[in-house]
Scaffold this active site. Structure first.
Site, PDB file in Angstrom:
ATOM      1  N   ASN A 251       0.864  -1.180   0.000  1.00 27.70           N
ATOM      2  CA  ASN A 251       0.000   0.000   0.000  1.00 27.70           C
ATOM      3  C   ASN A 251       0.903   1.232   0.000  1.00 27.70           C
ATOM      4  O   ASN A 251       1.492   1.573   1.016  1.00 27.70           O
ATOM      5  CB  ASN A 251      -0.891  -0.050   1.255  1.00 27.70           C
TER       6      ASN A 251
ATOM      7  N   LYS B 279       0.086   4.258  -0.281  1.00 29.74           N
ATOM      8  CA  LYS B 279      -0.577   5.414   0.345  1.00 29.74           C
ATOM      9  C   LYS B 279      -0.412   6.660  -0.545  1.00 29.74           C
ATOM     10  O   LYS B 279      -0.356   6.530  -1.768  1.00 29.74           O
ATOM     11  CB  LYS B 279      -0.066   5.617   1.768  1.00 29.74           C
TER      12      LYS B 279
ATOM     13  N   GLU C 245      -6.791   4.464   8.085  1.00 29.03           N
ATOM     14  CA  GLU C 245      -6.616   5.895   7.773  1.00 29.03           C
ATOM     15  C   GLU C 245      -7.878   6.466   7.119  1.00 29.03           C
ATOM     16  O   GLU C 245      -8.213   7.633   7.323  1.00 29.03           O
ATOM     17  CB  GLU C 245      -5.373   6.075   6.880  1.00 29.03           C
TER      18      GLU C 245
ATOM     19  N   GLU D 170      -4.941  -5.151  10.861  1.00 29.99           N
ATOM     20  CA  GLU D 170      -3.946  -4.101  11.035  1.00 29.99           C
ATOM     21  C   GLU D 170      -4.212  -3.367  12.344  1.00 29.99           C
ATOM     22  O   GLU D 170      -5.046  -2.443  12.377  1.00 29.99           O
ATOM     23  CB  GLU D 170      -4.023  -3.103   9.882  1.00 29.99           C
TER      24      GLU D 170
ATOM     25  N   GLY E 196       2.654   2.306  10.819  1.00 32.01           N
ATOM     26  CA  GLY E 196       3.568   3.433  10.642  1.00 32.01           C
ATOM     27  C   GLY E 196       4.283   3.864  11.907  1.00 32.01           C
ATOM     28  O   GLY E 196       4.895   4.925  11.951  1.00 32.01           O
TER      29      GLY E 196
HETATM   30  P1  PGA Z   1       3.014   0.310   7.667  1.00 31.37           P
HETATM   31  O1  PGA Z   1       1.537   0.455   7.075  1.00 31.37           O
HETATM   32  O2  PGA Z   1       3.598  -0.958   7.101  1.00 31.37           O
HETATM   33  O3  PGA Z   1       3.733   1.538   7.206  1.00 31.37           O
HETATM   34  O4  PGA Z   1       2.887   0.226   9.153  1.00 31.37           O
HETATM   35  C1  PGA Z   1       0.690  -0.664   6.935  1.00 31.37           C
HETATM   36  C2  PGA Z   1      -0.633  -0.243   6.352  1.00 31.37           C
HETATM   37  O5  PGA Z   1      -1.139   0.837   6.703  1.00 31.37           O
HETATM   38  O6  PGA Z   1      -1.201  -0.959   5.512  1.00 31.37           O
END
Ligand code: PGA
Length: 251
Positions: free
Chosen positions: A10, A12, A97, A167, A173
């Protein structure tokens, strides 16, 4: 769809179109074990370009979001049919998110799941608890409710075409990964919930991915857990070498 090993990246709100092409090109130049599927999920505007780069049949193209209406006066939104026409095969729905910053409720997420399935694409349905919920030991029932509210209206054959991504919000993050014990407990719980509602055969067909600070140095341990079928990767999916290592972390 039957249960698969999947690593989805992802991206983002990162990468210009030129950067998306570079990243996708780098990933397509490496061989992937035949039992594993990778999904590249760039911003909407780079989907067509990334799809063009995805010449490796084990690398699929995904989208980060979708609107549930078919068409019409919804300025700024993208329909499932538009994604399907670009060759998208996987669509993330209900990412934390989106829930947090764009007020997506379980009901909205449920409609998005339906819209994606109606175009014969695979929703990557995200669920996961906030830290306070885990601290109050309510994480299992919280995630169960998210799944019940957004997925349990589906038929048995429909839910087998859904990928579930667990998640924990506190791990996204943040560099804090859930421990293997925490991950296995939740993944097993999710599979049990699906088994109770549908059947254990149906539950065993569903891929359940872990997401939240999954990196090259912890992916192997997580992917070896019995109810973990891969990962939804944020930050580490933006670095080709790291994402490639994660794709190769299955034992
Ligand atoms: P991250 O994000 O690996 O940066 O923690 C995972 C996600 O939001 O799918």
């Amino acid at each position: 769809m039957s249960r698969k090993k999947i690593v989805a990246g992802n991206w983002k709100m990162n990468t210009t179109q030129a950067e998306s092409i570079d990243l996708a090109t780098a990933l397509n130049s490496n061989a992937i074990h035949q039992s594993v599927m990778a999904v590249l999920i760039p911003p909407f505007i780079s989907i067509a370009a990334v799809k063009n780069c995805n010449t490796n049949s084990q690398i699929k193209t995904g989208a980060q979001n979708v609107f549930f209406e078919k068409n019409g006066a919804y300025t700024g939104e993208i329909s499932a049919l538009m994604l399907k026409n670009l060759g998208v095969e996987y669509v993330i729905v209900g990412h934390s998110e989106r829930r947090q910053y764009f007020n997506e409720t379980d009901e909205i997420v449920s409609k998005k799941v339906d819209a994606v399935l109606a175009e014969n694409m695979i929703p990557i349905f995200c669920c996961g608890e906030l830290l306070t919920i885990r601290e109050n030991n309510l994480h299992l029932s919280y995630v169960q409710q998210q799944i019940e509210k957004s997925l349990f209206h589906l038929t048995a054959s429909q839910i087998q075409n859904v990928v579930i991504a667990y998640e924990p919000v506190w791990a996204i993050g943040t560099g804090k990964t859930a421990s293997p014990t925490q991950v296995q407990e939740m993944h097993k719980h999710i599979r049990n919930c699906v088994a109770q509602k549908y059947s254990s055969d149906v539950a065993n067909e569903i891929s359940i991915l872990y997401g939240g600070s999954c990196k090259p140095d912890n992916a192997a341990e997580l992917f070896a857990l019995p109810d973990v079928d891969g990962g939804l990767i944020g930050g580490a999916s933006l670095i080709a070498a790291d994402f490639y290592k994660i794709i190769n972390s299955f034992s």
